[in-house]
Design a protein around this motif. Structure first.
Motif, mmCIF file in Angstrom:
data_model
loop_
_atom_site.group_PDB
_atom_site.id
_atom_site.type_symbol
_atom_site.label_atom_id
_atom_site.label_comp_id
_atom_site.label_asym_id
_atom_site.label_seq_id
_atom_site.Cartn_x
_atom_site.Cartn_y
_atom_site.Cartn_z
ATOM 1 N N LEU A 181 0.810 -1.073 -0.259
ATOM 2 C CA LEU A 181 -0.125 -0.155 0.070
ATOM 3 C C LEU A 181 0.678 1.573 -0.094
ATOM 4 O O LEU A 181 1.872 1.531 1.221
ATOM 5 C CB LEU A 181 -0.886 -0.023 1.449
ATOM 6 N N ASP A 182 0.327 2.170 -0.797
ATOM 7 C CA ASP A 182 1.301 3.393 -0.688
ATOM 8 C C ASP A 182 0.484 4.177 -0.221
ATOM 9 O O ASP A 182 -0.220 5.099 -1.049
ATOM 10 C CB ASP A 182 1.659 3.809 -2.338
ATOM 11 N N SER A 183 0.870 5.072 0.517
ATOM 12 C CA SER A 183 -0.397 5.410 2.092
ATOM 13 C C SER A 183 0.275 5.151 3.122
ATOM 14 O O SER A 183 0.675 5.256 3.553
ATOM 15 C CB SER A 183 -1.721 5.071 1.839
ATOM 16 N N VAL A 227 6.826 -1.944 -7.860
ATOM 17 C CA VAL A 227 6.010 -1.215 -9.480
ATOM 18 C C VAL A 227 5.821 0.080 -8.264
ATOM 19 O O VAL A 227 4.438 0.139 -8.216
ATOM 20 C CB VAL A 227 5.315 -1.867 -10.560
ATOM 21 N N ALA A 228 6.695 1.255 -9.003
ATOM 22 C CA ALA A 228 5.863 2.372 -7.676
ATOM 23 C C ALA A 228 5.251 3.194 -8.767
ATOM 24 O O ALA A 228 5.255 3.433 -10.462
ATOM 25 C CB ALA A 228 6.723 2.734 -7.192
ATOM 26 N N SER A 229 4.595 4.570 -8.630
ATOM 27 C CA SER A 229 3.569 5.499 -9.350
ATOM 28 C C SER A 229 2.771 4.998 -9.456
ATOM 29 O O SER A 229 2.701 4.980 -11.339
ATOM 30 C CB SER A 229 4.576 6.609 -9.889
ATOM 31 N N VAL A 230 1.682 4.078 -9.081
ATOM 32 C CA VAL A 230 0.767 3.087 -9.684
ATOM 33 C C VAL A 230 -0.174 4.469 -10.425
ATOM 34 O O VAL A 230 -0.714 4.211 -8.739
ATOM 35 C CB VAL A 230 0.717 1.900 -9.387
ATOM 36 N N ALA A 275 3.844 -4.328 -6.409
ATOM 37 C CA ALA A 275 3.694 -2.973 -6.642
ATOM 38 C C ALA A 275 3.027 -2.653 -5.602
ATOM 39 O O ALA A 275 2.545 -3.046 -4.689
ATOM 40 C CB ALA A 275 1.965 -3.294 -8.157
ATOM 41 N N THR A 276 3.297 -1.069 -5.153
ATOM 42 C CA THR A 276 2.965 0.131 -4.220
ATOM 43 C C THR A 276 2.202 0.776 -5.002
ATOM 44 O O THR A 276 2.204 1.315 -5.708
ATOM 45 C CB THR A 276 4.127 -0.143 -3.796
ATOM 46 N N VAL A 277 0.589 0.378 -4.472
ATOM 47 C CA VAL A 277 -0.567 0.574 -4.792
ATOM 48 C C VAL A 277 -1.622 1.621 -4.001
ATOM 49 O O VAL A 277 -1.499 1.319 -2.315
ATOM 50 C CB VAL A 277 -1.829 0.189 -5.498
ATOM 51 N N PRO A 334 11.439 1.556 -9.709
ATOM 52 C CA PRO A 334 10.684 2.722 -11.161
ATOM 53 C C PRO A 334 9.631 3.282 -10.499
ATOM 54 O O PRO A 334 8.454 2.995 -10.377
ATOM 55 C CB PRO A 334 11.116 1.622 -11.588
ATOM 56 N N PHE A 335 9.388 4.109 -11.340
ATOM 57 C CA PHE A 335 8.249 5.366 -10.971
ATOM 58 C C PHE A 335 7.204 5.045 -12.825
ATOM 59 O O PHE A 335 7.379 5.895 -13.309
ATOM 60 C CB PHE A 335 8.402 6.464 -10.654
ATOM 61 N N VAL A 336 6.466 3.885 -12.688
ATOM 62 C CA VAL A 336 6.005 3.819 -13.496
ATOM 63 C C VAL A 336 4.758 5.333 -14.014
ATOM 64 O O VAL A 336 4.950 5.697 -15.432
ATOM 65 C CB VAL A 336 4.882 2.623 -13.877
ATOM 66 N N LEU A 347 3.942 -1.619 3.456
ATOM 67 C CA LEU A 347 3.645 -0.612 2.857
ATOM 68 C C LEU A 347 4.749 0.339 2.567
ATOM 69 O O LEU A 347 5.795 0.548 2.824
ATOM 70 C CB LEU A 347 2.910 0.385 3.574
ATOM 71 N N THR A 348 4.675 1.448 1.558
ATOM 72 C CA THR A 348 5.361 2.341 0.942
ATOM 73 C C THR A 348 5.140 3.806 1.246
ATOM 74 O O THR A 348 4.109 4.572 1.048
ATOM 75 C CB THR A 348 5.958 2.526 -0.440
ATOM 76 N N THR A 349 5.771 4.736 2.202
ATOM 77 C CA THR A 349 5.648 5.806 2.502
ATOM 78 C C THR A 349 6.837 7.117 2.022
ATOM 79 O O THR A 349 7.759 5.927 1.088
ATOM 80 C CB THR A 349 5.691 6.511 3.684
ATOM 81 N N ASN A 350 5.950 8.661 1.683
ATOM 82 C CA ASN A 350 7.472 9.347 1.238
ATOM 83 C C ASN A 350 7.379 10.655 2.159
ATOM 84 O O ASN A 350 6.299 10.742 2.310
ATOM 85 C CB ASN A 350 7.557 9.162 -0.561
ATOM 86 N N PRO A 351 8.483 11.431 1.822
ATOM 87 C CA PRO A 351 7.527 12.951 2.511
ATOM 88 C C PRO A 351 6.428 13.481 2.428
ATOM 89 O O PRO A 351 5.519 14.163 3.119
ATOM 90 C CB PRO A 351 8.565 13.516 1.689
ATOM 91 N N THR A 352 6.180 13.264 0.609
ATOM 92 C CA THR A 352 4.740 13.899 -0.151
ATOM 93 C C THR A 352 3.395 13.570 0.989
ATOM 94 O O THR A 352 2.893 13.811 1.552
ATOM 95 C CB THR A 352 4.495 13.864 -1.258
ATOM 96 N N LEU A 353 3.824 12.346 0.860
ATOM 97 C CA LEU A 353 2.036 11.193 1.384
ATOM 98 C C LEU A 353 1.965 11.609 3.190
ATOM 99 O O LEU A 353 1.032 11.831 3.629
ATOM 100 C CB LEU A 353 2.431 9.508 1.029
ATOM 101 N N LEU A 354 3.214 11.911 3.783
ATOM 102 C CA LEU A 354 3.228 11.918 5.396
ATOM 103 C C LEU A 354 3.516 13.220 5.435
ATOM 104 O O LEU A 354 2.448 13.818 6.364
ATOM 105 C CB LEU A 354 4.814 11.877 6.097
#
Ligand code: E4P
Length: 217
Positions: free
Chosen positions: A5-7, A162-165, A182-184, A128-130, A25-32
């Motif tokens: 989950l990308d959240s 696979v990211a930026s889904v 895939a992180t979605v 990779p950010f598809v 799960l994946t996070t990034n500075p924007t999501l946080l």
């Protein structure tokens, strides 16, 4: 294939976990940043709830700063993966973290050579950010195909997330290419289960069943 989950949204995370579909799960500075409040408290809570790997990103741009942040982030929980941007400083940090047996996820990957360097540095995961490539009229899934070929050719153990889904087709194509995960976004996770013919088919079954039971009343 694993589904991450990308959240960083607690409601989404709890709902996705209740579906039993979250392997990590994946996070990034924007999501946080989107969620506001105390990011560290939120990140610790996410790591507690999610049983699989949780990627938390460093924000320093130099290797020393990245390592300092990584040292702090790994104290949150044993399932923390240090997410590092695809820069030369980031690659230096990944090599050092590998020596210390700390898992990393090299993010913002947009070319096969970046993925090659990440694998050589010893990254556990590469992202990779598809969607962002597609948005520039390039083909994000071609990049995934190239990375998979390179990693298989040289037996690199680095796993591809696979990211930026943006939609279910990104996920099905990732699966067909043999991507490891895939992180979605939560919205896309729900879309994976939907099909209009399932909805109309179920509606017809239930109507017919109700009709039958009306007759036997
Ligand atoms: C992955 O790790 C990233 O957090 C994410 O997939 C980025 O997606 P975006 O391009 O929709 O921001």
């Amino acid at each position: 294939m694993h589904l991450f989950l990308d959240s960083a949204n607690m409601d989404e995370i709890k709902q996705a976990l209740s579906l039993g579909l979250v392997d990590g799960l994946t996070t990034n500075p924007t999501l946080l940043a989107r969620e506001g409040g105390d990011w560290e408290k939120r990140a610790r809570e996410i790591c507690r709830l999610v049983k699989g790997p949780v990627s938390l990103e460093v924000t320093a741009t130099d290797c020393t700063g990245m390592l300092e942040e990584a040292r702090h982030l790994i104290t949150f929980a044993p399932n923390v993966v240090i997410k590092v941007p695809m820069t030369l400083e980031g690659l230096k940090a990944v090599s050092i973290l590998r020596e210390k047996d700390i898992d990393t996820n090299v993010t913002l990957v947009f070319s096969p050579t970046q993925a090659l360097l990440a694998a050589r540095a010893g990254a556990t995961y590469v992202s990779p950010f598809v969607g962002r490539l597609d948005a520039l009229s390039q083909n994000g899934m071609n990049l995934v195909a190239e990375i998979m070929t390179i990693y298989r050719t040289y037996n690199y153990p680095t796993r591809v997330i696979v990211a930026s889904v943006c939609h279910p087709k990104h996920v099905s194509e990732a699966a067909l290419l043999g991507a490891h995960a895939a992180t979605v976004p939560y919205k896309v996770m729900l879309m994976l289960a939907r099909h209009p013919l399932t909805d109309s088919g179920l509606e017809a079954f239930l109507n017919d069943w109700a009709e039958l039971n009306k007759q036997s009343d």
